[in-house]
Design a protein around this motif. Structure first.
Motif, PDB file in Angstrom:
ATOM      1  N   ILE A  44      54.564  32.427   4.112  1.00 15.29           N
ATOM      2  CA  ILE A  44      53.845  32.862   2.919  1.00 15.29           C
ATOM      3  C   ILE A  44      52.349  32.946   3.191  1.00 15.29           C
ATOM      4  O   ILE A  44      51.693  33.904   2.822  1.00 15.29           O
ATOM      5  CB  ILE A  44      54.104  31.896   1.745  1.00 15.29           C
ATOM      6  N   LEU A  45      51.809  31.914   3.811  1.00 12.96           N
ATOM      7  CA  LEU A  45      50.377  31.892   4.132  1.00 12.96           C
ATOM      8  C   LEU A  45      50.216  31.685   5.629  1.00 12.96           C
ATOM      9  O   LEU A  45      50.667  30.676   6.167  1.00 12.96           O
ATOM     10  CB  LEU A  45      49.679  30.752   3.373  1.00 12.96           C
ATOM     11  N   PRO A  46      49.589  32.634   6.306  1.00 14.16           N
ATOM     12  CA  PRO A  46      49.310  32.429   7.732  1.00 14.16           C
ATOM     13  C   PRO A  46      48.284  31.310   7.888  1.00 14.16           C
ATOM     14  O   PRO A  46      47.756  30.805   6.891  1.00 14.16           O
ATOM     15  CB  PRO A  46      48.745  33.769   8.181  1.00 14.16           C
ATOM     16  N   GLU A  47      48.011  30.950   9.109  1.00 12.32           N
ATOM     17  CA  GLU A  47      47.062  29.850   9.321  1.00 12.32           C
ATOM     18  C   GLU A  47      45.753  30.154   8.597  1.00 12.32           C
ATOM     19  O   GLU A  47      45.122  31.175   8.822  1.00 12.32           O
ATOM     20  CB  GLU A  47      46.807  29.621  10.801  1.00 12.32           C
ATOM     21  N   THR A  48      45.403  29.247   7.701  1.00  9.94           N
ATOM     22  CA  THR A  48      44.219  29.393   6.850  1.00  9.94           C
ATOM     23  C   THR A  48      43.253  28.270   7.182  1.00  9.94           C
ATOM     24  O   THR A  48      43.598  27.101   7.075  1.00  9.94           O
ATOM     25  CB  THR A  48      44.630  29.318   5.363  1.00  9.94           C
ATOM     26  N   GLN A  49      42.068  28.633   7.589  1.00 10.03           N
ATOM     27  CA  GLN A  49      41.085  27.645   8.034  1.00 10.03           C
ATOM     28  C   GLN A  49      40.337  27.055   6.847  1.00 10.03           C
ATOM     29  O   GLN A  49      39.873  27.766   5.959  1.00 10.03           O
ATOM     30  CB  GLN A  49      40.104  28.286   9.005  1.00 10.03           C
ATOM     31  N   LEU A  50      40.237  25.719   6.834  1.00  6.20           N
ATOM     32  CA  LEU A  50      39.478  25.008   5.806  1.00  6.20           C
ATOM     33  C   LEU A  50      38.089  24.631   6.305  1.00  6.20           C
ATOM     34  O   LEU A  50      37.138  24.590   5.535  1.00  6.20           O
ATOM     35  CB  LEU A  50      40.217  23.737   5.390  1.00  6.20           C
ATOM     36  N   SER A  51      38.011  24.295   7.574  1.00  3.93           N
ATOM     37  CA  SER A  51      36.747  23.901   8.208  1.00  3.93           C
ATOM     38  C   SER A  51      36.849  24.285   9.683  1.00  3.93           C
ATOM     39  O   SER A  51      37.890  24.771  10.113  1.00  3.93           O
ATOM     40  CB  SER A  51      36.534  22.381   8.055  1.00  3.93           C
ATOM     41  N   PRO A  52      35.811  24.061  10.464  1.00  6.59           N
ATOM     42  CA  PRO A  52      35.918  24.386  11.886  1.00  6.59           C
ATOM     43  C   PRO A  52      37.044  23.627  12.604  1.00  6.59           C
ATOM     44  O   PRO A  52      37.519  24.078  13.640  1.00  6.59           O
ATOM     45  CB  PRO A  52      34.551  23.974  12.446  1.00  6.59           C
TER      46      PRO A  52
END
Length: 99
Positions: A44-52
């Motif tokens: 549903i959601l590909p890798e989603t970055q929150l921070s570095p």
């Protein structure tokens, strides 16, 4: 030890963020089944970055042994250093549609 604990905690928080993101999308069971077609797992959601260093990805699983209109959402949180994965934490939740 404190650094390892912090990285593990960050991966857990990332996984929880992914599950919250999925819930906020408000996708129905019928929509998910339509998107999945014959697939048993749908990203549903590909890798989603929150921070570095932190990110998450979210998948939906349609297991045959579940009751009708039930599915499992799996959010996997990551803590990375560059391209190296330092910590991974999967978080799963069972969802059921009443519609």
């Amino acid at each position: 030890i404190a650094g390892n604990t912090r990285r593990i905690t960050q991966a857990k928080i990332s996984a929880a963020s992914g599950l919250n993101h999925f819930t906020a999308l408000g996708l129905t069971y019928d929509t998910l089944r339509e998107q999945a077609g014959d697939l048993k797992t749908l990203q549903i959601l590909p890798e989603t970055q929150l921070s570095p260093h932190t990110s998450y990805e979210v998948k939906v699983h349609f297991y045959p042994r579940l009751n009708e209109r039930q599915y499992v959402v799996e959010s996997t949180g990551y803590y990375k250093k560059g391209s190296r994965v330092i910590s991974v934490h999967p978080l799963k939740a069972l969802f059921q549609s009443d519609q």
